[in-house]
Design an enzyme around this catalytic site. Sequence first.
Site, PDB file in Angstrom:
ATOM      1  CB  CYS A   1      -0.970  -0.018   1.173  1.00  0.00           C
ATOM      2  SG  CYS A   1      -2.141  -1.373   1.023  1.00  0.00           S
TER       3      CYS A   1
ATOM      4  CG  HIS B   1      -3.158   3.273   1.879  1.00  0.00           C
ATOM      5  ND1 HIS B   1      -3.496   2.911   0.598  1.00  0.00           N
ATOM      6  CD2 HIS B   1      -3.338   2.171   2.658  1.00  0.00           C
ATOM      7  CE1 HIS B   1      -3.859   1.638   0.599  1.00  0.00           C
ATOM      8  NE2 HIS B   1      -3.780   1.169   1.827  1.00  0.00           N
TER       9      HIS B   1
ATOM     10  CG  ASN C   1      -6.517  -1.027   0.599  1.00  0.00           C
ATOM     11  OD1 ASN C   1      -5.827  -0.547  -0.300  1.00  0.00           O
ATOM     12  ND2 ASN C   1      -6.001  -1.497   1.714  1.00  0.00           N
TER      13      ASN C   1
END
Length: 331
Positions: free
Chosen positions: A116, A256, A286
């Site tokens: 990520c 993020h 995500n």
Amino acid sequence: MSHRIAAKITGVAGYVPPKVMTNADLEKIVETSDEWIRTRTGIRERHVAAKGTATSHMATEATKALLAETKTDPAEIDLIVLATVTPDMFFPATACLVQERIGAKKAWGFDLSAACSGFAYALTVGAQFVSAGTHRKVLVIGSDTMTSVLDYTDRATCVLFGDGAGAVLLEAAGSSEGILDFAHDVDGSGGAFLYMPGGGSLHPSSQETVQKRMHYVHQEGSQVFKYAVRRMSEMASHLLNKNGFTKDDLKLLVPHQANLRIIRATQERLGLDDSKVVANIDRYGNTTAGTIPLGLRDAVEQGRVHKGDLVLIVTVGAGYTTGGVLLRWAY
Ligand code: UT7
């Protein structure tokens, strides 16, 4: 930090596949509820790639949109840095597949794996080549097909992720704009909490790795959650303080997108109100390396960022990897 030449983002674009999977769709697959997913994560829906659509395809779509937006001839691209943990194949690198498809004839390129934090790492890596004065136009791409590694019998992970990609163009900047500073770190002790064990050199693919469901994302959610909240806010504060800025100087935090609760806890620690924070996890889930460029794209499209604005990117991901990039928006 003294860069010989600063690197600036001169365009951003994104791509998500057309198919949408809502929380109601997931209710039919695993024992979960729209209410649980919304209140625990902030996600309402995510886009999922059709069979045959891979990370390179989404990256190519995002890049084509970027080249059109910035009126860039692909033959001018010098380098492609592509962040992903879901490459089409182990090799060749996904960057090579994109290079061929977009016709970036003189570009070299490679993939970068930082989960990520992948896009933040790739942005910093790409910027070094601009700063060195050796590369004029660098493509930085984040693209992940997380649905290819999700276990749809594990409700604790399969509801969290979606597919998507984004790309930016980096070019040389004047000294007061573009990337002002960055910071990255790795804490390998976090490796035990978020990983995909199967198919690598430690556990090559076999009937056993398939039976043991080792080709899927495994996560200890609450461990990662605590680490992310702490490190995202620490990283943001560090970069602001180090460069003599306060939260009031910041126009936009682009964090993020792993969980809306992580985003809100981070902004609360920093004392930022919602108008200064990008949160689009409700629509995309995500998307791993895709979240930051998709967040930047949405911010530009919504008129939330303008030339001269101070923008801060912060990420935490598997590894653990942490990233922060501070920039003065340049267009
Ligand atoms: O981007 C990479 C980094 N990743 C992250 O940052 C993710 C960080 N972690 C998280 O976002 C959260 O920890 C999760 C969303 C994964 C989980 O939320 P949580 O509040 O930490 O829940 P939990 O894991 O403590 O589980 C609470 C309960 C459990 O039930 P019991 O044991 O209390 O009966 C879970 O079984 O919620 C249950 N649960 C679910 N229930 C309905 C877990 N997933 C689901 C689900 N639907 N999808």
